[in-house]
Design a protein around this motif. Structure first.
Motif, PDB file in Angstrom:
ATOM      1  N   LEU A 150      -3.596  55.178  34.119  1.00  0.00           N
ATOM      2  CA  LEU A 150      -3.728  54.270  35.263  1.00  0.00           C
ATOM      3  C   LEU A 150      -2.340  53.851  35.740  1.00  0.00           C
ATOM      4  CD1 LEU A 150      -6.651  52.076  33.926  1.00  0.00           C
ATOM      5  CD2 LEU A 150      -6.769  53.698  35.821  1.00  0.00           C
ATOM      6  N   ALA A 151      -2.043  54.161  36.995  1.00  0.00           N
ATOM      7  CA  ALA A 151      -0.722  53.863  37.546  1.00  0.00           C
ATOM      8  C   ALA A 151      -0.731  52.525  38.286  1.00  0.00           C
ATOM      9  CB  ALA A 151      -0.289  54.971  38.499  1.00  0.00           C
ATOM     10  N   ASP A 152       0.222  51.641  37.962  1.00  0.00           N
ATOM     11  CA  ASP A 152       0.419  50.431  38.755  1.00  0.00           C
ATOM     12  C   ASP A 152       1.017  50.824  40.115  1.00  0.00           C
ATOM     13  OD1 ASP A 152      -0.439  49.177  36.517  1.00  0.00           O
ATOM     14  OD2 ASP A 152       1.393  48.028  36.153  1.00  0.00           O
ATOM     15  N   ASN A 153       0.759  50.004  41.136  1.00  0.00           N
ATOM     16  CA  ASN A 153       1.155  50.361  42.500  1.00  0.00           C
ATOM     17  C   ASN A 153       2.551  49.832  42.828  1.00  0.00           C
ATOM     18  OD1 ASN A 153       1.071  51.342  45.072  1.00  0.00           O
ATOM     19  ND2 ASN A 153      -0.245  49.733  45.895  1.00  0.00           N
ATOM     20  N   ASP A 154       3.552  50.363  42.142  1.00  0.00           N
ATOM     21  CA  ASP A 154       4.945  50.063  42.449  1.00  0.00           C
ATOM     22  C   ASP A 154       5.795  51.192  41.866  1.00  0.00           C
ATOM     23  OD1 ASP A 154       5.032  49.581  39.706  1.00  0.00           O
ATOM     24  OD2 ASP A 154       5.064  47.411  39.928  1.00  0.00           O
ATOM     25  N   PRO A 155       7.082  51.276  42.222  1.00  0.00           N
ATOM     26  CA  PRO A 155       7.914  52.375  41.722  1.00  0.00           C
ATOM     27  C   PRO A 155       7.961  52.441  40.194  1.00  0.00           C
ATOM     28  CG  PRO A 155       8.999  51.299  43.565  1.00  0.00           C
ATOM     29  CD  PRO A 155       7.791  50.467  43.244  1.00  0.00           C
ATOM     30  N   ALA A 156       8.045  51.271  39.539  1.00  0.00           N
ATOM     31  CA  ALA A 156       8.066  51.279  38.077  1.00  0.00           C
ATOM     32  C   ALA A 156       6.766  51.831  37.515  1.00  0.00           C
ATOM     33  CB  ALA A 156       8.320  49.864  37.558  1.00  0.00           C
ATOM     34  N   GLY A 157       5.631  51.463  38.119  1.00  0.00           N
ATOM     35  CA  GLY A 157       4.345  51.975  37.656  1.00  0.00           C
ATOM     36  C   GLY A 157       4.225  53.470  37.837  1.00  0.00           C
ATOM     37  N   ASP A 158       4.728  53.976  38.971  1.00  0.00           N
ATOM     38  CA  ASP A 158       4.717  55.416  39.207  1.00  0.00           C
ATOM     39  C   ASP A 158       5.546  56.138  38.155  1.00  0.00           C
ATOM     40  OD1 ASP A 158       4.346  57.847  41.052  1.00  0.00           O
ATOM     41  OD2 ASP A 158       6.522  57.689  40.914  1.00  0.00           O
ATOM     42  N   LYS A 159       6.717  55.581  37.841  1.00  0.00           N
ATOM     43  CA  LYS A 159       7.603  56.211  36.867  1.00  0.00           C
ATOM     44  C   LYS A 159       6.988  56.205  35.470  1.00  0.00           C
ATOM     45  CE  LYS A 159      11.397  54.017  35.803  1.00  0.00           C
ATOM     46  NZ  LYS A 159      12.757  53.458  35.902  1.00  0.00           N
ATOM     47  N   LYS A 160       6.371  55.105  35.095  1.00  0.00           N
ATOM     48  CA  LYS A 160       5.785  55.030  33.753  1.00  0.00           C
ATOM     49  C   LYS A 160       4.544  55.901  33.633  1.00  0.00           C
ATOM     50  CE  LYS A 160       7.685  50.555  32.437  1.00  0.00           C
ATOM     51  NZ  LYS A 160       7.436  49.203  31.914  1.00  0.00           N
ATOM     52  N   ALA A 161       3.764  56.017  34.697  1.00  0.00           N
ATOM     53  CA  ALA A 161       2.608  56.910  34.660  1.00  0.00           C
ATOM     54  C   ALA A 161       3.059  58.354  34.521  1.00  0.00           C
ATOM     55  CB  ALA A 161       1.762  56.732  35.917  1.00  0.00           C
ATOM     56  N   SER A 162       4.101  58.723  35.264  1.00  0.00           N
ATOM     57  CA  SER A 162       4.631  60.090  35.163  1.00  0.00           C
ATOM     58  C   SER A 162       5.179  60.360  33.771  1.00  0.00           C
ATOM     59  CB  SER A 162       5.726  60.302  36.216  1.00  0.00           C
ATOM     60  OG  SER A 162       5.205  60.157  37.522  1.00  0.00           O
ATOM     61  N   ALA A 163       5.856  59.362  33.182  1.00  0.00           N
ATOM     62  CA  ALA A 163       6.385  59.532  31.825  1.00  0.00           C
ATOM     63  C   ALA A 163       5.257  59.713  30.818  1.00  0.00           C
ATOM     64  CB  ALA A 163       7.250  58.324  31.446  1.00  0.00           C
ATOM     65  N   ALA A 164       4.159  58.975  30.995  1.00  0.00           N
ATOM     66  CA  ALA A 164       3.016  59.114  30.084  1.00  0.00           C
ATOM     67  C   ALA A 164       2.394  60.496  30.191  1.00  0.00           C
ATOM     68  CB  ALA A 164       1.978  58.035  30.399  1.00  0.00           C
ATOM     69  N   ILE A 165       2.236  60.976  31.417  1.00  0.00           N
ATOM     70  CA  ILE A 165       1.651  62.303  31.615  1.00  0.00           C
ATOM     71  C   ILE A 165       2.546  63.381  31.016  1.00  0.00           C
ATOM     72  CG2 ILE A 165       1.087  64.003  33.403  1.00  0.00           C
ATOM     73  CD1 ILE A 165       0.110  61.592  35.099  1.00  0.00           C
ATOM     74  N   ALA A 210      -3.137  66.242  25.216  1.00  0.00           N
ATOM     75  CA  ALA A 210      -4.438  65.793  25.709  1.00  0.00           C
ATOM     76  C   ALA A 210      -4.649  66.321  27.122  1.00  0.00           C
ATOM     77  CB  ALA A 210      -4.516  64.268  25.699  1.00  0.00           C
ATOM     78  N   THR A 211      -5.899  66.295  27.574  1.00  0.00           N
ATOM     79  CA  THR A 211      -6.209  66.599  28.973  1.00  0.00           C
ATOM     80  C   THR A 211      -6.048  65.306  29.761  1.00  0.00           C
ATOM     81  OG1 THR A 211      -7.778  68.304  28.313  1.00  0.00           O
ATOM     82  CG2 THR A 211      -7.922  67.492  30.571  1.00  0.00           C
ATOM     83  N   THR A 212      -5.021  65.256  30.603  1.00  0.00           N
ATOM     84  CA  THR A 212      -4.674  63.995  31.252  1.00  0.00           C
ATOM     85  C   THR A 212      -5.056  63.999  32.728  1.00  0.00           C
ATOM     86  OG1 THR A 212      -2.432  64.808  31.670  1.00  0.00           O
ATOM     87  CG2 THR A 212      -2.769  63.496  29.685  1.00  0.00           C
ATOM     88  N   TYR A 213      -5.476  62.837  33.209  1.00  0.00           N
ATOM     89  CA  TYR A 213      -5.806  62.612  34.610  1.00  0.00           C
ATOM     90  C   TYR A 213      -5.017  61.394  35.082  1.00  0.00           C
ATOM     91  CZ  TYR A 213      -9.967  65.500  33.658  1.00  0.00           C
ATOM     92  OH  TYR A 213     -10.821  66.509  33.292  1.00  0.00           O
ATOM     93  N   ARG A 214      -4.318  61.527  36.185  1.00  0.00           N
ATOM     94  CA  ARG A 214      -3.642  60.367  36.759  1.00  0.00           C
ATOM     95  C   ARG A 214      -4.604  59.676  37.725  1.00  0.00           C
ATOM     96  NH1 ARG A 214       2.229  59.020  39.081  1.00  0.00           N
ATOM     97  NH2 ARG A 214       1.619  57.423  40.581  1.00  0.00           N
ATOM     98  N   ILE A 215      -4.763  58.361  37.552  1.00  0.00           N
ATOM     99  CA  ILE A 215      -5.686  57.581  38.375  1.00  0.00           C
ATOM    100  C   ILE A 215      -4.881  56.599  39.224  1.00  0.00           C
ATOM    101  CG2 ILE A 215      -7.727  56.124  38.406  1.00  0.00           C
ATOM    102  CD1 ILE A 215      -8.169  58.899  37.175  1.00  0.00           C
ATOM    103  N   ASP A 216      -4.862  56.834  40.536  1.00  0.00           N
ATOM    104  CA  ASP A 216      -4.288  55.882  41.489  1.00  0.00           C
ATOM    105  C   ASP A 216      -5.458  55.159  42.151  1.00  0.00           C
ATOM    106  OD1 ASP A 216      -1.270  56.425  41.560  1.00  0.00           O
ATOM    107  OD2 ASP A 216      -2.105  58.442  41.768  1.00  0.00           O
ATOM    108  N   LEU A 217      -5.694  53.945  41.742  1.00  0.00           N
ATOM    109  CA  LEU A 217      -6.879  53.209  42.179  1.00  0.00           C
ATOM    110  C   LEU A 217      -6.865  52.957  43.687  1.00  0.00           C
ATOM    111  CD1 LEU A 217      -6.990  50.646  39.245  1.00  0.00           C
ATOM    112  CD2 LEU A 217      -8.550  52.564  39.608  1.00  0.00           C
ATOM    113  N   PRO A 218      -7.990  53.175  44.350  1.00  0.00           N
ATOM    114  CA  PRO A 218      -8.040  52.920  45.803  1.00  0.00           C
ATOM    115  C   PRO A 218      -7.956  51.423  46.104  1.00  0.00           C
ATOM    116  CG  PRO A 218     -10.229  53.453  44.955  1.00  0.00           C
ATOM    117  CD  PRO A 218      -9.273  53.685  43.823  1.00  0.00           C
ATOM    118  N   ASP A 219      -7.324  51.115  47.214  1.00  0.00           N
ATOM    119  CA  ASP A 219      -7.215  49.731  47.696  1.00  0.00           C
ATOM    120  C   ASP A 219      -6.469  48.826  46.715  1.00  0.00           C
ATOM    121  OD1 ASP A 219      -8.789  50.462  49.938  1.00  0.00           O
ATOM    122  OD2 ASP A 219     -10.613  50.138  48.759  1.00  0.00           O
TER     123      ASP A 219
END
Length: 687
Positions: A226-241, A248-257
């Motif tokens: 789950l990615a937070d909606n800011d540059p830091a969140g994008d970076k940490k989600a990418s690092a996790a993936i 693992a089989t990973t899915y990035r989730i950018d929550l709508p709205d």
């Protein structure tokens, strides 16, 4: 009156040296580098080189790590001297001399520096072991006007607390260990993980972005990042993936709205439901397993033949006269033959050395010594331990040689891994797991042998039906062999046949999979149990008791180049190891079928090398017999003609024309380069 302490001397450090040690970049006296546990692209750790500062630098950890721990980290990576508060002499300016580090005593935990500034402790997050025992805690502190902050502490074993945490672990690890099947959410922080856990989901995070080395609790699972909606969140989600690739089989989730700077807790607070979260997960696509980097461009103009100056290098062997160094190959055997144990003994001899009186193995003496790496998906650590103990009765593994033999039992190391697979969009792929293994193998000094046992566990591809899949795996293995200089072997199985295997030709036909799998490798060695009658005769000749499958036959069934093609006889000893007994049997000349098979293999290798034979004449088989294996050099001209005629009649070899020629006089196998009309001659080949 005591004299006042003199001002410490300035400490001069080289920013470029420090940046290189940390894997970062230097601009002037400022360094940006990855924080520990972050991806190589991370630049959240900032270092300012300042001669007037203690130790010559200051540290700023923008991902929230403890500053004291980060100073220790920089000091350790750059191999700087230990900090001494009253040091007056500057450290060496080279920043590359390793000094013995003095362990600093643990410090009692205190939050006075925060409370005194108006911070209030709001939440404690417990990081536990798989058994639920607290390993360390992350404490959240909030302030009326300043940004929240976090500190860490660990039990001192006496009911109190020490500052810091030690090695990181996954948050809520005990829950992950207790439930190994449900999907797992990865969040940016503990608050969000707890919120999802309150809804009945498995959720985890890592302390201050620091990923642990042990991710076995996530191996093979479905993970939603789950990615937070800011540059830091994008970076940490990418690092996790990136960190979970191949695990693992990973899915990035950018929550709508999701509002700016929002997280999943904010999203749920805004009225979104758990059902909507699950819908977002179902609609997501898995992240690509490959890095999609373009292949390095090929320049054909770099490969004009005038680059090949001087005498051609001699073939170097791993097993003298049989298995060359730096090639991809296969050891194929029928079930319950003992190939894995024999391969383990080959690895032992490569790593530990082989005495002059040691019996041959795989048809020859081991002459290539160095480091060996065997990755097995069938035997666990206990079985490997038993086999190593049986092979190493003198305990050589406890000396320096033991560091040169690496055996990875995947059942005890997180389970089997896919090295090759097929993607619906991208086609055939080398997985990130395989790429990481290759990167590690390239770093091994003196690597001589790599084995993957068995191939089917690593290749999640239709090898039996699809020639393209077989060729893809062979090309991948060939590149690994070329880049490491090591012999890369795969263990493979033979199919069950209605009639017993009687010779090397039968053995080649019995290798499981499409012909592309054998054709694409440089060498194939086959092993199979002797039939009952032959086994009993051999046991009697050797003076040992007959047992089913005790006698095994083996030999080279395919080689692209010079290789000794003899039929070896093995007897299983008390420990289950196959021991070569060929010399002790006083074996007569090879059987006609084995000689014909050896001839076919030699014809195939010669044509592939651009130096094909003709049946007779200046390039004839008998006339050029010095290029043939030893067992064929001894036969008469008449018998050589008879062997060639029989192979031609059976369709095992054919007459073919070279490109641009009309006369079909060159010998090749039906699928060979000359047989399909594309053959070219190597420089100096007689015509």
């Amino acid at each position: 009156m005591n004299a006042a302490k003199s001002k410490p001397d300035p400490v001069y450090l080289n920013p470029k040296d420090i940046a290189a040690a940390l894997g970062g970049t230097a601009r002037g006296n400022q360094i940006s580098a990855p924080a520990p546990g972050h991806s190589r692209r991370d630049r959240s750790l900032r270092i300012l080189i300042d001669p007037a500062a203690p130790e010559g630098f200051t540290v700023h950890a923008h991902a929230g790590e403890d500053p004291i721990e980060m100073r220790d980290y920089v000091r350790s990576k750059a191999q700087l001297p230990d900090w001494e508060s009253d040091r007056h002499q500057p450290p060496a300016t080279t920043a590359h001399i390793r000094l013995v580090r003095k362990p600093e005593p643990p410090k009692p935990f205190s939050d006075h520096h925060l409370v005194s500034r108006g911070f209030r402790h709001s939440v404690t997050y417990d990081y536990t072991s798989t058994d639920g025992e607290i390993v360390f805690e992350v404490l959240r502190y909030e302030h009326p006007v300043e940004t929240k902050t976090f500190v860490q502490r660990r039990p001192d074993g006496k009911g109190g607390w020490l500052s810091g945490r030690g090695d990181p672990v996954l948050y809520r690890l005990h829950e992950l260990a207790a439930n190994g099947s449900d999907p797992v959410f990865v969040t940016e922080g503990e608050k969000d993980a707890d919120r999802l856990a309150s809804l009945g989901y498995l959720a985890t995070t890592v302390p201050n972005g620091s990923w642990p080395d042990d991710l076995s609790a996530l191996t093979g699972r479905t993970v939603y990042v789950l990615a937070d909606n800011d540059p830091a969140g994008d970076k940490k989600a990418s690092a996790a993936i990136e960190r979970l690739a191949g695990i693992a089989t990973t899915y990035r989730i950018d929550l709508p709205d999701l509002p700016a700077k929002g997280d999943v807790s904010d999203w749920l607070d805004a009225g979104h439901s758990a059902e909507e979260l699950e819908d977002a997960c179902q609609a997501a696509l898995p992240t690509a397993a490959n890095d999609n980097k373009p292949a390095q461009s090929l320049s054909i103009f770099e490969w004009t033949v005038d680059r090949f100056v001087g005498e051609a290098p001699a073939v170097e062997y791993l097993v003298d006269g049989v298995i060359p160094l730096g090639i991809p190959g296969m050891v194929s055997a029928a079930g319950d033959t003992g190939k894995s144990f024999a391969l383990l003994e080959l690895h032992r001899r490569v790593a530990f050395g082989s005495g002059i009186y040691a019996p041959p193995i795989f048809g020859g003496k081991v002459v290539g010594e160095g480091t060996s790496v065997m990755i097995t998906s069938e035997d666990d650590a206990n079985e490997v331990h038993r086999r190593i103990a049986a092979l190493d009765s003198k305990g050589e593994r406890f000396g320096a040689a033991g560091k040169r033999m690496i055996v990875v039992p995947l059942p005890s190391a997180g389970g089997a891994r896919a090295f090759w697979r097929e993607d619906r969009k991208s086609g055939l792929l080398e997985t990130d797991e395989f790429k990481r293994i290759c990167d590690q193998l390239k770093e091994v000094e003196g690597l001589r042998l790599v084995t993957f046992d068995p191939l089917a566990s690593f290749a999640h591809l239709p090898l039996n039906e699809d020639p393209t899949a077989g060729q893809f795996v062979c090309s991948s293995l060939a590149r690994l062999a070329s880049e490491t200089g090591a012999t890369v072997l795969v263990a493979h199985h033979m199919r069950k046949s209605k009639s017993p295997i009687e010779n090397l030709g039968d053995a080649r036909e019995a290798i499981r999979g499409s012909t592309a799998l054998v054709d694409g490798l440089r060498l194939a060695y086959a092993m199979w149990p002797a039939d009952e009658a032959r086994s009993k005769r051999t046991c009697k000749s050797l003076g040992i008791q007959y047992e089913p499958n005790r006698i095994v036959l083996g030999g080279v069934v395919k080689a692209n180049g010079a290789a000794r093609r003899i039929l070896s006889t093995y007897a299983r000893n008390e420990a289950g190891l196959l021991v070569d007994k060929t010399a002790g049997l006083g074996a007569a000349a090879p059987a006609q079928d084995d000689l014909r098979t050896a001839l076919v293999i030699a014809v195939e290798a010669a044509a592939a090398a651009g130096a094909p034979f003709t049946k007779t004449g200046a390039s004839g088989l008998f006339e050029m017999r010095e290029r043939l294996p030893e067992e064929l050099r001894r036969v008469s001209k008449a018998r050589m003609d008879a062997l060639a005629n029989e192979a031609l009649e059976r369709g095992e070899i054919v007459r073919a024309a070279a490109r641009g020629e009309k006369t079909a006089k060159w010998l090749d196998v039906p699928s060979g380069i000359f047989a399909i009309g594309l053959g070219n001659f190597a420089s100096g080949t007689p015509r």
